[in-house]
Write a protein that holds these residues in place. Structure first.
Motif, PDB file in Angstrom:
ATOM      1  N   UNK A 161     -11.290 -12.434 -16.996  1.00 45.79           N
ATOM      2  CA  UNK A 161     -11.299 -11.245 -16.136  1.00 45.79           C
ATOM      3  C   UNK A 161     -11.314  -9.968 -16.972  1.00 45.79           C
ATOM      4  N   UNK A 162     -11.816  -8.920 -16.376  1.00 45.05           N
ATOM      5  CA  UNK A 162     -11.817  -7.614 -17.053  1.00 45.05           C
ATOM      6  C   UNK A 162     -10.383  -7.086 -17.196  1.00 45.05           C
ATOM      7  N   UNK A 163      -9.611  -7.150 -16.121  1.00 45.06           N
ATOM      8  CA  UNK A 163      -8.262  -6.566 -16.139  1.00 45.06           C
ATOM      9  C   UNK A 163      -7.405  -7.231 -15.067  1.00 45.06           C
ATOM     10  N   UNK A 165      -3.553  -6.571 -12.592  1.00 44.98           N
ATOM     11  CA  UNK A 165      -2.408  -5.732 -12.221  1.00 44.98           C
ATOM     12  C   UNK A 165      -1.284  -6.655 -11.775  1.00 44.98           C
ATOM     13  N   UNK A 191      -4.801   0.330 -16.644  1.00 47.07           N
ATOM     14  CA  UNK A 191      -5.272  -1.048 -16.609  1.00 47.07           C
ATOM     15  C   UNK A 191      -4.590  -1.897 -17.678  1.00 47.07           C
ATOM     16  N   UNK A 194      -6.265  -8.802 -20.105  1.00 52.02           N
ATOM     17  CA  UNK A 194      -5.715 -10.102 -20.501  1.00 52.02           C
ATOM     18  C   UNK A 194      -6.096 -10.471 -21.932  1.00 52.02           C
ATOM     19  N   UNK A 212      -7.749   5.681 -24.473  1.00 57.09           N
ATOM     20  CA  UNK A 212      -8.130   4.728 -25.517  1.00 57.09           C
ATOM     21  C   UNK A 212      -7.835   5.237 -26.918  1.00 57.09           C
ATOM     22  N   UNK A 232      -2.723  -9.750  -9.832  1.00 53.99           N
ATOM     23  CA  UNK A 232      -3.960  -9.448  -9.110  1.00 53.99           C
ATOM     24  C   UNK A 232      -5.090  -9.387 -10.127  1.00 53.99           C
ATOM     25  N   UNK A 233      -6.183 -10.042  -9.813  1.00 54.50           N
ATOM     26  CA  UNK A 233      -7.298 -10.167 -10.751  1.00 54.50           C
ATOM     27  C   UNK A 233      -8.382  -9.143 -10.467  1.00 54.50           C
ATOM     28  N   UNK A 234      -8.871  -8.514 -11.515  1.00 52.07           N
ATOM     29  CA  UNK A 234     -10.077  -7.679 -11.425  1.00 52.07           C
ATOM     30  C   UNK A 234     -11.110  -8.337 -12.320  1.00 52.07           C
ATOM     31  N   UNK A 236     -14.184  -7.804 -12.811  1.00 52.92           N
ATOM     32  CA  UNK A 236     -15.117  -6.951 -13.536  1.00 52.92           C
ATOM     33  C   UNK A 236     -14.655  -5.502 -13.447  1.00 52.92           C
ATOM     34  N   UNK A 237     -15.316  -4.627 -14.220  1.00 53.32           N
ATOM     35  CA  UNK A 237     -14.842  -3.233 -14.263  1.00 53.32           C
ATOM     36  C   UNK A 237     -15.424  -2.427 -13.120  1.00 53.32           C
TER      37      UNK A 237
ATOM     38  N   UNK B 125     -13.278  -8.645  -7.526  1.00 52.33           N
ATOM     39  CA  UNK B 125     -12.739  -7.279  -7.446  1.00 52.33           C
ATOM     40  C   UNK B 125     -13.153  -6.455  -8.662  1.00 52.33           C
ATOM     41  N   UNK B 127     -12.266  -3.172 -11.124  1.00 52.06           N
ATOM     42  CA  UNK B 127     -11.158  -2.312 -11.544  1.00 52.06           C
ATOM     43  C   UNK B 127     -11.556  -0.839 -11.527  1.00 52.06           C
ATOM     44  N   UNK B 195     -14.270  -8.085 -20.627  1.00 51.55           N
ATOM     45  CA  UNK B 195     -14.396  -9.288 -19.811  1.00 51.55           C
ATOM     46  C   UNK B 195     -15.154  -8.982 -18.523  1.00 51.55           C
ATOM     47  N   UNK B 196     -15.783 -10.024 -17.949  1.00 58.31           N
ATOM     48  CA  UNK B 196     -16.432  -9.869 -16.651  1.00 58.31           C
ATOM     49  C   UNK B 196     -17.776  -9.175 -16.688  1.00 58.31           C
ATOM     50  N   UNK B 197     -18.407  -9.101 -17.861  1.00 61.33           N
ATOM     51  CA  UNK B 197     -19.699  -8.409 -17.946  1.00 61.33           C
ATOM     52  C   UNK B 197     -20.765  -9.241 -18.650  1.00 61.33           C
TER      53      UNK B 197
END
Ligand SMILES: [Zn+2]
Lengths: 237, 207
Positions: A161-163, A165, A191, A194, A212, A232-234, A236-237, B125, B127, B195-197
């Motif tokens: 996953x991207x991120x 929460x 954010x 993982x 950053x 909670x999974x995200x 993608x961005x 989802x 972000x 991730x996710x891309x």
């Protein structure tokens, strides 16, 4: 009085759900607690609370997800317990063709754009048993010899996953996967990314205030508690 | 107040006030010696414009998100809404890709009509794209193949073009998209990974 009580119930529901939408601005609701920390004297981190709907993994033995070949095939077939055909889920073609609507087909994740991710809950010699409807808990079956599906661990899905929460009241950040100290945050980061998983703990990294240029921080949060996924999974961005 | 946007192929966008109810987007012509009216878009209540699904130099992929409640968030309808100035920049990106580099790009999720991140029941989802503080600023695209067209597949596909995708990020950066991501397969030089891309790139407006 029935109308009044329905209005009251609706108001109460809206109050509890707490989602506030006006002029295109969305604010996040206050979160209900999932699972109180064992040590009530623990300091709370200052993470902005987020709503997490726990996801039950107690009967799960992993995930079953579509492979890249599934998009090329254009559809995947789902079967009933007796092995008879139930439904073909078609991926949207570039010409905009939609999958045949099936209100009973609501797996963990699915999109006509090219993927299905099932909660895998059982297997026999020839079939995988998957949750085909997350609302009702109904289960259906996928042929084990299908090249269009592959098994995957929840851990792999989370790390891809991207991120993520989490609810910092019930699930605070710690300095180590053994628990350790609760990590205090100087400002609410936007954010958490993982990094790795050790048992029920997920290592995450973040930048203070989402900036950053600031030092990158690391800590551990529980991704699973009492058999439930509590982050909670995200994807993608 | 609505604006006229003059979109230069060098990457600058010049706004000026107009007396219309709509934003007018003027694109510099290929010879860079004048402008033509590309399209007019009316801002909605969330002050976003609906980016067109397709024109002759770009198109879209995937079904249109329906919205709905998820995790306490009301996701609006649609998935192609941007701030007016970001839409201007994206027109510029697509035009330069097509006319200078022969790349035909397909765009995916942007934001929903109310400024939330786009979502349909079952979908993954985001972000960004309206979740958190970034609304009307983020754009996904399908990676470009060796023939110069967006394709449905991952970065490790044999048709994935390192050269063409690096051009997409370079051109996007000249128009102000500087919070960009590629997938963790990291086939491209100089683009942050996330991730996710693996099956789509992400362009984020702003620095
Ligand atoms: Zn994106």
């Amino acid at each position: 009085m029935k109308v009044l009580s329905e209005v009251l119930l609706l108001s109460l529901t809206l109050f509890i759900s707490g989602c506030n939408y006006s002029n295109g601005q969305i604010t996040h609701p206050q979160k209900t607690s999932i699972d109180q920390p064992s040590n009530t004297n623990e300091l709370r981190s200052k993470v902005k609370n987020t709503e997490v709907q726990p996801y039950d993994l107690r009967n799960s033995i992993g995930q079953l997800k579509t492979t890249d070949d599934a998009v090329k095939a254009g559809k995947v077939d789902i079967y009933q317990k007796d092995g008879s055909f139930w439904y073909s889920y078609k991926f949207i073609e570039d010409n905009g063709e939609k999958p045949e609507k099936n209100e009973y087909f609501k797996p963990f994740r699915y999109s006509g754009d090219g993927y299905i991710v099932f909660n895998l809950v059982g297997e026999s010699k020839d079939f995988y048993e998957v949750v085909s409807n997350e609302e009702t808990g109904d289960k259906k079956f996928v042929k084990k010899n299908s090249p269009l599906f592959e098994r995957q661990k929840w851990e792999k899905y989370i790390l891809d996953c991207y991120a993520i929460e989490f609810d910092s009241d019930s699930n605070p950040l710690h300095s180590s996967p053994k628990g350790g100290n609760v990590v205090e945050l100087s400002s609410a980061p936007t954010l958490f990314f993982p990094v790795e998983i050790s048992g029920d703990w997920l290592k995450v990294k973040w930048n203070d205030g989402g900036d950053k240029s600031k030092d990158e921080n690391r800590g551990w949060v529980k991704w699973r508690g009492n058999g439930q996924m509590i982050i909670r999974l995200f994807e993608t961005s | 107040m609505p604006l006229d946007y003059h979109i230069n192929r060098t990457g600058t966008v010049v706004p000026s006030h107009n007396n219309d109810k709509v934003n007018n987007y003027y694109l510099q012509n290929v010879n860079m010696d004048g402008y033509f009216l590309l399209i007019s878009l009316e801002p909605n209540q969330a002050l976003l414009v609906k980016f067109p699904d397709r024109m002759n130099f770009f198109d879209r992929y995937s079904g249109i998100d329906t919205g709905g409640m998820n995790n306490g968030v009301l996701h609006g309808k649609g998935d192609h809404y941007l701030l007016a100035n970001v839409a201007a920049a994206l027109f510029g990106v697509a035009a330069v890709l097509k006319d200078t580099h022969s790349i035909h790009i397909s765009f995916g999720d942007m934001s929903a009509d109310n400024g939330s991140d786009p979502w349909s029941p079952g979908s993954v989802d985001h972000a960004g794209h309206g979740h958190g503080s970034r609304s009307g600023l983020d754009v996904d695209f399908r990676y470009i193949d060796n023939g110069g067209y967006s394709f449905h597949g991952k970065m490790n596909n044999k048709n994935f073009s390192k050269k063409n995708n690096e051009i997409v990020y370079q051109v996007a950066e000249t128009f102000g998209f500087k919070k960009n991501y590629q997938g963790k397969m990291a086939k491209l030089s100089g683009i942050p990974t996330a991730g996710g891309h693996d099956d789509h790139g992400h362009l984020g407006f702003g620095s």
